[in-house]
Enzyme design. Structure first.
Site, PDB file in Angstrom:
ATOM      1  N   GLY A  13       0.781  -1.227   0.000  1.00  0.00           N
ATOM      2  CA  GLY A  13       0.000   0.000   0.000  1.00  0.00           C
ATOM      3  C   GLY A  13       0.813   1.278   0.000  1.00  0.00           C
ATOM      4  O   GLY A  13       0.315   2.328   0.402  1.00  0.00           O
ATOM      5  N   SER A  14       2.064   1.221  -0.498  1.00  0.00           N
ATOM      6  CA  SER A  14       2.835   2.473  -0.508  1.00  0.00           C
ATOM      7  C   SER A  14       2.215   3.483  -1.478  1.00  0.00           C
ATOM      8  O   SER A  14       2.267   4.691  -1.238  1.00  0.00           O
ATOM      9  CB  SER A  14       4.309   2.223  -0.844  1.00  0.00           C
ATOM     10  OG  SER A  14       4.468   1.846  -2.184  1.00  0.00           O
ATOM     11  N   ASN A  15       1.608   2.995  -2.555  1.00  0.00           N
ATOM     12  CA  ASN A  15       0.921   3.927  -3.464  1.00  0.00           C
ATOM     13  C   ASN A  15      -0.325   4.514  -2.800  1.00  0.00           C
ATOM     14  O   ASN A  15      -0.632   5.695  -2.997  1.00  0.00           O
ATOM     15  CB  ASN A  15       0.568   3.237  -4.784  1.00  0.00           C
ATOM     16  CG  ASN A  15       1.756   3.175  -5.722  1.00  0.00           C
ATOM     17  OD1 ASN A  15       2.116   4.168  -6.340  1.00  0.00           O
ATOM     18  ND2 ASN A  15       2.410   2.023  -5.795  1.00  0.00           N
ATOM     19  N   MET A  80      -3.252  -7.664  -7.098  1.00  0.00           N
ATOM     20  CA  MET A  80      -2.541  -8.717  -7.828  1.00  0.00           C
ATOM     21  C   MET A  80      -3.468  -9.769  -8.447  1.00  0.00           C
ATOM     22  O   MET A  80      -3.063 -10.911  -8.635  1.00  0.00           O
ATOM     23  CB  MET A  80      -1.523  -9.401  -6.897  1.00  0.00           C
ATOM     24  CG  MET A  80      -0.544  -8.437  -6.251  1.00  0.00           C
ATOM     25  SD  MET A  80       0.282  -7.341  -7.418  1.00  0.00           S
ATOM     26  CE  MET A  80       1.577  -8.431  -7.949  1.00  0.00           C
ATOM     27  N   ARG A  81      -4.703  -9.385  -8.747  1.00  0.00           N
ATOM     28  CA  ARG A  81      -5.625 -10.300  -9.416  1.00  0.00           C
ATOM     29  C   ARG A  81      -6.152  -9.645 -10.684  1.00  0.00           C
ATOM     30  O   ARG A  81      -6.300  -8.424 -10.734  1.00  0.00           O
ATOM     31  CB  ARG A  81      -6.818 -10.648  -8.516  1.00  0.00           C
ATOM     32  CG  ARG A  81      -6.456 -11.441  -7.290  1.00  0.00           C
ATOM     33  CD  ARG A  81      -6.186 -12.900  -7.629  1.00  0.00           C
ATOM     34  NE  ARG A  81      -5.844 -13.675  -6.462  1.00  0.00           N
ATOM     35  CZ  ARG A  81      -4.614 -13.795  -5.947  1.00  0.00           C
ATOM     36  NH1 ARG A  81      -3.601 -13.181  -6.518  1.00  0.00           N
ATOM     37  NH2 ARG A  81      -4.392 -14.514  -4.868  1.00  0.00           N
ATOM     38  N   LEU A  82      -6.438 -10.503 -11.684  1.00  0.00           N
ATOM     39  CA  LEU A  82      -7.046  -9.985 -12.906  1.00  0.00           C
ATOM     40  C   LEU A  82      -8.533  -9.746 -12.640  1.00  0.00           C
ATOM     41  O   LEU A  82      -9.193 -10.609 -12.066  1.00  0.00           O
ATOM     42  CB  LEU A  82      -6.860 -11.042 -14.002  1.00  0.00           C
ATOM     43  CG  LEU A  82      -6.952 -10.599 -15.454  1.00  0.00           C
ATOM     44  CD1 LEU A  82      -5.956  -9.495 -15.763  1.00  0.00           C
ATOM     45  CD2 LEU A  82      -6.700 -11.812 -16.357  1.00  0.00           C
ATOM     46  N   ASN A  98      -4.663   1.791 -13.365  1.00  0.00           N
ATOM     47  CA  ASN A  98      -3.665   0.929 -12.730  1.00  0.00           C
ATOM     48  C   ASN A  98      -2.280   1.543 -12.915  1.00  0.00           C
ATOM     49  O   ASN A  98      -2.044   2.321 -13.851  1.00  0.00           O
ATOM     50  CB  ASN A  98      -3.692  -0.465 -13.379  1.00  0.00           C
ATOM     51  CG  ASN A  98      -2.764  -1.436 -12.677  1.00  0.00           C
ATOM     52  OD1 ASN A  98      -2.618  -1.421 -11.451  1.00  0.00           O
ATOM     53  ND2 ASN A  98      -2.106  -2.289 -13.445  1.00  0.00           N
ATOM     54  N   HIS A 100       1.766   0.257 -13.277  1.00  0.00           N
ATOM     55  CA  HIS A 100       2.558  -0.953 -13.546  1.00  0.00           C
ATOM     56  C   HIS A 100       4.037  -0.576 -13.670  1.00  0.00           C
ATOM     57  O   HIS A 100       4.376   0.406 -14.332  1.00  0.00           O
ATOM     58  CB  HIS A 100       2.072  -1.609 -14.849  1.00  0.00           C
ATOM     59  CG  HIS A 100       2.764  -2.907 -15.140  1.00  0.00           C
ATOM     60  ND1 HIS A 100       2.427  -4.078 -14.488  1.00  0.00           N
ATOM     61  CD2 HIS A 100       3.771  -3.219 -15.981  1.00  0.00           C
ATOM     62  CE1 HIS A 100       3.214  -5.050 -14.928  1.00  0.00           C
ATOM     63  NE2 HIS A 100       4.037  -4.562 -15.832  1.00  0.00           N
TER      64      HIS A 100
HETATM   65  C1  GRF Z   1       3.649  -1.273  -7.506  1.00  0.00           C
HETATM   66  O1  GRF Z   1       4.989  -1.451  -7.831  1.00  0.00           O
HETATM   67  C2  GRF Z   1       2.800  -1.248  -8.740  1.00  0.00           C
HETATM   68  O2  GRF Z   1       3.501  -0.848  -9.867  1.00  0.00           O
HETATM   69  C3  GRF Z   1       2.376  -2.683  -8.909  1.00  0.00           C
HETATM   70  O3  GRF Z   1       2.249  -3.174  -7.591  1.00  0.00           O
HETATM   71  C4  GRF Z   1       3.113  -2.462  -6.728  1.00  0.00           C
HETATM   72  C5  GRF Z   1       2.319  -2.040  -5.528  1.00  0.00           C
HETATM   73  O4  GRF Z   1       3.129  -1.461  -4.545  1.00  0.00           O
HETATM   74  N1  GRF Z   1       1.141  -2.766  -9.670  1.00  0.00           N
HETATM   75  P1  GRF Z   1       2.474  -0.866  -3.217  1.00  0.00           P
HETATM   76  O5  GRF Z   1       1.628  -1.973  -2.596  1.00  0.00           O
HETATM   77  O6  GRF Z   1       1.673   0.335  -3.584  1.00  0.00           O
HETATM   78  O7  GRF Z   1       3.649  -0.530  -2.346  1.00  0.00           O
END
Ligand code: GRF
Length: 180
Positions: A13-15, A80-82, A98, A100
């Site tokens: 969840g860093s994003n 991490m799921r489609l 999303n 990536h």
């Molecule tokens: C990120 O690197 C993003 O590009 C990928 O999953 C990772 C999630 O990182 N889709 P976080 O959980 O937000 O730290």
């Protein structure tokens, strides 16, 4: 102006943290992984959080929550799921975004950073894209690239890419919300 976004995640969840830090209103967070650290981040920020291990059940519940919270944008942040075709088709186009860690269409799917290193790529980067029912295949909104150093490992490259993600993703989310 208050915009309602929802975040789907599976891990750290860093994003999500970066989005919260940029003062973007997050109405709720959902994870398929009840142990995801991202759920703790949501709780610490007083954001309602939910978790369903069964992905089809999760999708059904998220569709209901989207209506309940009047969500304008669904943000995948390490989910991490489609998503199923049925789920994607139940929502307006350009409703899901999303992030990536590669320059799509290169290195789709899991282990994108390792794929770039193994491929001896000179550059890699971050892609923000809309989500369709394919794997990392929706239309690209923005990309930023960085050079891969000779001594880069997955960890060192990931750290630089995540710094880029945290800045770029929040900026794009804000600009989409302003336009809507
Ligand atoms: C990120 O690197 C993003 O590009 C990928 O999953 C990772 C999630 O990182 N889709 P976080 O959980 O937000 O730290």
């Amino acid at each position: 102006m208050k915009h309602n976004i929802a975040v789907l995640l599976s891990g750290n969840g860093s994003n999500l943290q970066a989005i919260i830090d940029k003062n973007i209103d997050v109405s709720f967070v959902v994870s398929n992984n009840p142990k995801a650290l991202g759920l703790k981040i949501a709780q610490n920020a007083n954001i309602p959080s939910y978790s369903w291990k069964n992905v089809l059940e999760l999708e059904e519940e998220v569709l209901k929550l989207i209506i309940e919270y009047d969500i304008k944008l669904l943000v995948l942040a390490g989910y991490m799921r489609l998503l199923s075709q049925n789920f994607v088709n139940s929502l307006p186009s350009k409703f899901i975004v999303n992030v990536h860690p590669s320059l799509l269409p290169n290195y789709k799917g899991m282990n994108a950073i390792k794929q770039a290193i193994d491929d001896c790529a000179e550059y890699t980067g971050v892609t923000i894209h809309y989500v369709d029912e394919g794997m990392d295949s929706g239309s690209i909104i923005k990309q930023d690239s960085i050079k891969i150093n000779k001594n880069d490992t997955v960890e060192t490259l990931k750290a630089r890419l995540q710094t880029m993600e945290h800045r770029l993703y929040s900026d794009i989310i804000k600009s989409i919300l302003i336009k809507n």
